[in-house]
Design an enzyme around this catalytic site. Sequence first.
Site, PDB file in Angstrom:
ATOM      1  N   GLY A 177       0.793  -1.223   0.000  1.00 52.98           N
ATOM      2  CA  GLY A 177       0.000   0.000   0.000  1.00 52.98           C
ATOM      3  C   GLY A 177       0.823   1.269   0.000  1.00 52.98           C
ATOM      4  O   GLY A 177       0.288   2.371   0.148  1.00 52.98           O
ATOM      5  N   LYS A 195       5.860  18.478  -2.259  1.00 53.30           N
ATOM      6  CA  LYS A 195       6.282  18.700  -0.882  1.00 53.30           C
ATOM      7  C   LYS A 195       7.404  19.728  -0.799  1.00 53.30           C
ATOM      8  O   LYS A 195       7.467  20.529   0.140  1.00 53.30           O
ATOM      9  CB  LYS A 195       6.716  17.378  -0.258  1.00 53.30           C
ATOM     10  CG  LYS A 195       5.599  16.350  -0.160  1.00 53.30           C
ATOM     11  CD  LYS A 195       6.118  14.987   0.217  1.00 53.30           C
ATOM     12  CE  LYS A 195       5.011  13.952   0.282  1.00 53.30           C
ATOM     13  NZ  LYS A 195       5.512  12.589   0.547  1.00 53.30           N
TER      14      LYS A 195
END
Length: 386
Positions: A177, A195
């Site tokens: 995941g 970011k």
Amino acid sequence: MIRLDIAILGLGTVGGGVKDIINESPRLKEKLNVAAIWVRKEKVDATQNKTNDYQSILDNDDIKVIVETLGGIHPAYEMIMDAFKAGKNVVTANKAVVAKYMEEFIHEAKQNHVSFRFEPSVAGGIPWIQNLKRVLRIDDVQSIGGILNGTSNFIIDAIANQHVSFAEALKQAQDLGYAEADPTADIDGYDVENKLCISTDLAFNTLVKPGDAIKKVGIRNLLKEDVDFFLGRNMNIKLIGQARLYNQDKLAISIEPTLLPVDNTIATVNGNLNYVQLTGDTIGPLGFLGQGAGRKPTANALLQDVVDILENNPYYDIDGSHRLVIDNHNFAAEYILRTELDLIDLQDVSRLEGRYWHLANQTIESAHMLYQEVLQRDNKAIMFRQ
């Protein structure tokens, strides 16, 4: 004690984490109440406060905070803007929408006298933005950067320590995941770029957006052969995003697979961890290590922002008044390029060994220009910053 009503937009991994942490924490249940959860039409369940009627949330004067966990650009952008116009505070972990619309969000929040907070949009559960704000109360920051994507770090680490191929490492990341079915954002540097833009805005009180000015090399073309080659020279590879201030008005910003001595602090950051650091005038280098993503770490950071609003804790004010220019033409760096091409006739390029070439006397701009030219003829080539 005042109990704050909030609404959650989306009940996926992170939104579900927010709800779970509140439900599991007696101290938070005393402070916060999930009054509504916005979901897409097919997921509506009135018995669980799930609705697809966003206007009803905006019209509810008791709801003071919108927690946006949808991800992506749309409809997140429109829903955040509508929340501000309705006089709601907003907290979000959505780096893509924050990086692209930082200026608009800050302006709209100020116009409506509400708060806009986005701690988990960079480095997930690490209190990076909070600590960056504290440093900026005293210091000017000269540089920021580090490992800002846990998925790429996991892939490189798996190749190095499990001795698997890139494809096998990526499959592991997807199975766990960490990576999406389409891993483009992680392996091509776009997640790091978002970011890095947000961090740059805060660190230097400027406004930069994702785009071609930020030089990017991802790890899509990384081979086990590359990892082994540099490990044999006591070097680890890490995908590093960094922004540096120079000449007082210019920023050098890049995202590149970077070679680090194996005993370097950043080189020892393994798995899906993030490591982000800054260099301040008086505090010097300061680094933070932790989970950069994940259900509970990201939800925890979102809730820290919500509690800050409840407690009226001040937030760092960005006005973007330092209109710094991204300029990679004057910042010197050295690179190693792996390619099937013969580069022997190029100036300041020498063969290191086999398919690996050393690029000397480069700027970030010149090295990336050369790399783009190489990619036109060898689309499997990769460049590493030394």
